[in-house]
Motif scaffolding. Structure first.
Motif, short mmCIF file in Angstrom:
data_model
loop_
_atom_site.label_atom_id
_atom_site.label_comp_id
_atom_site.label_asym_id
_atom_site.label_seq_id
_atom_site.Cartn_x
_atom_site.Cartn_y
_atom_site.Cartn_z
N VAL A 48 27.87 30.85 42.71
CA VAL A 48 26.44 30.50 42.64
C VAL A 48 25.60 31.44 43.49
CG1 VAL A 48 24.74 28.74 43.29
CG2 VAL A 48 26.77 28.09 42.00
N VAL A 49 26.10 31.84 44.66
CA VAL A 49 25.30 32.74 45.50
C VAL A 49 25.13 34.10 44.86
CG1 VAL A 49 25.84 31.53 47.66
CG2 VAL A 49 27.19 33.52 47.00
N GLU A 50 26.01 34.44 43.91
CA GLU A 50 25.84 35.69 43.17
C GLU A 50 24.83 35.54 42.03
OE1 GLU A 50 29.70 36.64 41.67
OE2 GLU A 50 30.58 36.89 43.67
N VAL A 51 24.68 34.33 41.52
CA VAL A 51 23.84 34.07 40.36
C VAL A 51 22.37 33.90 40.75
CG1 VAL A 51 23.37 32.35 38.56
CG2 VAL A 51 25.70 33.11 38.97
N ALA A 73 14.66 29.47 43.72
CA ALA A 73 15.45 30.67 43.44
C ALA A 73 14.99 31.24 42.11
CB ALA A 73 16.94 30.33 43.39
N GLU A 74 15.59 32.34 41.73
CA GLU A 74 15.37 32.91 40.41
C GLU A 74 16.72 33.14 39.76
OE1 GLU A 74 12.77 36.18 39.85
OE2 GLU A 74 11.15 35.24 40.98
N ILE A 75 16.73 32.98 38.44
CA ILE A 75 17.91 33.30 37.65
C ILE A 75 17.44 33.95 36.35
CG2 ILE A 75 18.08 30.97 36.68
CD1 ILE A 75 21.15 31.45 36.70
N ALA A 109 20.21 28.84 31.40
CA ALA A 109 20.39 30.16 32.02
C ALA A 109 21.45 30.08 33.11
CB ALA A 109 19.06 30.67 32.58
N LEU A 110 21.40 29.02 33.90
CA LEU A 110 22.41 28.82 34.93
C LEU A 110 23.79 28.58 34.30
CD1 LEU A 110 23.25 28.40 37.87
CD2 LEU A 110 22.48 26.03 37.68
N ALA A 111 23.83 27.76 33.27
CA ALA A 111 25.10 27.47 32.59
C ALA A 111 25.73 28.75 32.05
CB ALA A 111 24.88 26.46 31.48
N ALA A 112 24.93 29.60 31.42
CA ALA A 112 25.45 30.85 30.85
C ALA A 112 25.97 31.78 31.94
CB ALA A 112 24.37 31.54 30.02
N ALA A 113 25.22 31.91 33.01
CA ALA A 113 25.64 32.79 34.10
C ALA A 113 26.92 32.29 34.75
CB ALA A 113 24.52 32.91 35.13
N MET A 114 27.04 30.98 34.92
CA MET A 114 28.24 30.41 35.54
C MET A 114 29.43 30.45 34.56
SD MET A 114 27.54 29.90 38.65
CE MET A 114 28.92 28.89 39.20
#
Length: 134
Positions: A48-51, A73-75, A109-114
């Protein structure tokens, strides 16, 4: 001693790991089922800290064992507001860690990145469990 919010903002995930109870349960804003255990929880948090970009806590609300940390934050160019809800056990360790985010379009967006990182998250958790003899 560093606080949870200080450790997260400094990206000191070793300190965060030390704050987690062995049987911590992590509830993600984008996964159906909670993740039980310290190994998977810290592996998720390291990803998560990378995302998240420009992560900062903007407010803390707490009582004896319950803490809420509101963050921005931004994603992928989207502004996100979220909250980390923590429950501490009698030993002062994080026993329950639930995250919520808004707006709704930030969740996919968070789901895809993770999801892109999930195989490496599982591998990291397995390595931790091996070193702990579990």
């Amino acid at each position: 001693m560093v606080t949870f919010s200080e450790a997260v903002v400094a990206k000191d995930l070793d300190a965060v790991e030390d704050m987690l109870a062995d049987e911590v349960v992590f509830t993600s804003p984008v996964a159906y089922r909670p993740y039980p255990g310290k190994a998977i929880t810290i592996s998720i948090l390291r990803a998560v800290v990378e995302v998240f970009e420009d992560f900062k806590y903007i407010r803390e609300i707490q009582d004896d064992h319950e803490h809420a940390y509101i963050f921005t934050a931004e994603i992928n160019g989207l502004s996100v507001t979220g909250c980390d809800f923590l429950t501490f056990d009698e030993e002062g360790k994080i026993a329950d860690f639930m995250v919520m985010v808004r707006p709704l379009k930030a969740a996919p967006a968070l789901a895809a990145a993770m999801a892109d990182r999930y195989p490496s998250i599982q591998e990291a958790a397995a390595r931790i469990e091996e070193t702990q003899g579990k």
